[in-house]
Scaffold this motif. Sequence first.
Motif, PDB file in Angstrom:
ATOM      1  N   LEU A   1       0.885  -1.148  -0.147  1.00 31.00           N
ATOM      2  CA  LEU A   1      -0.006  -0.014   0.060  1.00 31.00           C
ATOM      3  C   LEU A   1       0.740   1.348  -0.080  1.00 31.00           C
ATOM      4  N   ALA A   2       1.757   1.386   0.951  1.00 22.68           N
ATOM      5  CA  ALA A   2       2.762   2.566   1.190  1.00 22.68           C
ATOM      6  C   ALA A   2       3.586   2.369  -0.283  1.00 22.68           C
ATOM      7  N   HIS A   3       4.218   1.398  -0.891  1.00 25.58           N
ATOM      8  CA  HIS A   3       5.082   1.478  -1.833  1.00 25.58           C
ATOM      9  C   HIS A   3       4.324   1.950  -3.045  1.00 25.58           C
ATOM     10  N   GLU A   4       2.957   1.367  -3.398  1.00 24.78           N
ATOM     11  CA  GLU A   4       2.259   1.988  -4.493  1.00 24.78           C
ATOM     12  C   GLU A   4       1.683   3.206  -4.302  1.00 24.78           C
ATOM     13  N   LEU A   5       1.682   3.819  -3.190  1.00 26.06           N
ATOM     14  CA  LEU A   5       1.311   5.290  -3.068  1.00 26.06           C
ATOM     15  C   LEU A   5       2.493   6.078  -3.542  1.00 26.06           C
ATOM     16  N   PHE A   6       3.624   5.582  -3.081  1.00 32.01           N
ATOM     17  CA  PHE A   6       4.956   6.491  -3.664  1.00 32.01           C
ATOM     18  C   PHE A   6       4.840   6.459  -5.193  1.00 32.01           C
ATOM     19  N   HIS A   7       4.429   5.513  -5.875  1.00 29.31           N
ATOM     20  CA  HIS A   7       4.317   5.481  -7.208  1.00 29.31           C
ATOM     21  C   HIS A   7       3.309   6.502  -7.841  1.00 29.31           C
ATOM     22  N   VAL A   8       2.152   6.443  -7.227  1.00 32.17           N
ATOM     23  CA  VAL A   8       0.947   7.372  -7.625  1.00 32.17           C
ATOM     24  C   VAL A   8       1.522   8.851  -7.501  1.00 32.17           C
ATOM     25  N   LEU A   9       2.356   9.123  -6.311  1.00 28.70           N
ATOM     26  CA  LEU A   9       2.633  10.407  -5.870  1.00 28.70           C
ATOM     27  C   LEU A   9       3.863  11.032  -6.699  1.00 28.70           C
ATOM     28  N   THR A  10       4.453  10.167  -7.251  1.00 29.46           N
ATOM     29  CA  THR A  10       5.639  10.399  -8.021  1.00 29.46           C
ATOM     30  C   THR A  10       5.717  10.034  -9.679  1.00 29.46           C
ATOM     31  N   TRP A  11       4.420   9.670 -10.168  1.00 20.40           N
ATOM     32  CA  TRP A  11       4.493   9.105 -11.314  1.00 20.40           C
ATOM     33  C   TRP A  11       4.704   9.949 -12.650  1.00 20.40           C
TER      34      TRP A  11
ATOM     35  N   ALA B   1      11.056   3.915  -3.859  1.00 16.71           N
ATOM     36  CA  ALA B   1       9.833   3.415  -3.055  1.00 16.71           C
ATOM     37  C   ALA B   1       9.724   2.799  -1.969  1.00 16.71           C
ATOM     38  N   GLU B   2      10.910   1.787  -1.915  1.00 11.64           N
ATOM     39  CA  GLU B   2      11.133   1.134  -0.613  1.00 11.64           C
ATOM     40  C   GLU B   2      11.272   1.650   0.620  1.00 11.64           C
ATOM     41  N   LYS B   3      12.174   3.015   0.411  1.00 11.37           N
ATOM     42  CA  LYS B   3      12.785   3.480   1.612  1.00 11.37           C
ATOM     43  C   LYS B   3      11.641   4.269   1.924  1.00 11.37           C
ATOM     44  N   PHE B   4      10.806   4.983   0.986  1.00  9.73           N
ATOM     45  CA  PHE B   4       9.786   5.699   1.357  1.00  9.73           C
ATOM     46  C   PHE B   4       8.573   4.822   2.274  1.00  9.73           C
ATOM     47  N   ALA B   5       8.240   3.959   1.622  1.00 10.37           N
ATOM     48  CA  ALA B   5       7.303   2.892   2.342  1.00 10.37           C
ATOM     49  C   ALA B   5       7.815   2.606   3.821  1.00 10.37           C
ATOM     50  N   SER B   6       9.090   2.238   3.953  1.00  9.61           N
ATOM     51  CA  SER B   6       9.525   1.986   5.204  1.00  9.61           C
ATOM     52  C   SER B   6       9.506   3.058   6.086  1.00  9.61           C
ATOM     53  N   ALA B   7       9.767   4.247   5.654  1.00 15.08           N
ATOM     54  CA  ALA B   7       9.830   5.381   6.629  1.00 15.08           C
ATOM     55  C   ALA B   7       8.418   5.774   7.037  1.00 15.08           C
ATOM     56  N   LEU B   8       7.357   5.518   6.040  1.00  9.92           N
ATOM     57  CA  LEU B   8       6.004   5.933   6.213  1.00  9.92           C
ATOM     58  C   LEU B   8       5.606   4.952   7.353  1.00  9.92           C
TER      59      LEU B   8
END
Length: 367
Positions: A203-213, A238-245
């Motif tokens: 969920l967090a990983h794919e959110l990164f893609h939506v926000l940076t597409w 995306a992995e770093k973003f999801a982990s931190a979120l």
Amino acid sequence: MTPASTGTRLKALRERRGMSQEQLALTFGFKNHQTVAQIEAGQRKLSAEELVLAVQAFEVDLDYFTNPFLIVGEARFSWRRDGGLGMADLDAFERKAGEWIGAYRELSVTTGSALSPIVHRLNLTRFDSYEAAEAAGEGVAAYLKLGSVPSQRLAEAMQEELSTLVLMVDAQPGISGAACLVRDLGAVLVNRNEPAGRRNYDLAHELFHVLTWDAMPPERLDDGVGSGKIQKRIEQMAEKFASALLMPRDVLASHPATEIDYAWLNRTATALGVTSRALKWRLVSIGVMDADTARAFDDRLLSHNGQPDGRQDELPPLFGRKFMTVMAAGIEKGHVSVRRVAKMLDVSIDGLGDLFDVHGIARPFDM
């Protein structure tokens, strides 16, 4: 259907078959490719005879051109999948998922639940550091007020604050989830049959893609690694973003490294809704644990967050309350039939009623 929608779908079929506009013009009996260009641009309608020709030439159902909910040709998908899933199966599931997203988009508008004209984006590019991606994850968690356990509210906040549809689906084995971008809407699909830690990470990983597409478009097939250096870097960001979120620094940073053992990792990861292995490396990233200590842990003892039977948590309900509320409103106001919604969701009419019940939504029809 509008001429633009029909033209977009025709173009998608042509490109998927590797045909030029000149070749398609020959199929229709047009004098030149300019007529095809006009159809694809929405400047000219397909006649009934031409529509039949297109259905026959491309061997598709008439529904491909007449279903108002399909978003074929206008949506961009990025799927998290393993190598065992064939492309034909993925194409079929993408069309089905696209119909869910398209139905939500169209029925939101026709029932008065207008989609937000504001598009949220992260100010990141692939030239930024991994630390910047982590800071973005922490910033999004703070902006959304996700609290000390971000996974608990992430899906709700994505929908209410970021206008990003979240769908919990029964995907085929090999599909973890997907990000989708279409006009006026971003969406994330998650395979609800995955363990909780995996679901929340996706969920967090794919959110990164939506926000940076726009700045960092992901590949259609995302195996978590990327097919080249650029895509590999995007996936790592995306992995770093999801982990931190998902794993708040202020919750973890104060814990003494000397007290971190298998029991603590498994217990804390379960409480945060993440995997123990992901938590271990988040601790390294924020300086609580060094990399050598992390490597010394036997990952077999962290598998399934220490649950020896590998049992999973209770599955979240199918689709989601936001989505089902819009489906109910569409039925109630006569914009779509009960049977059509049931068929689209692959459930019986009784099963559709059960879906409304489980989400706490009043059934819009008599059972």
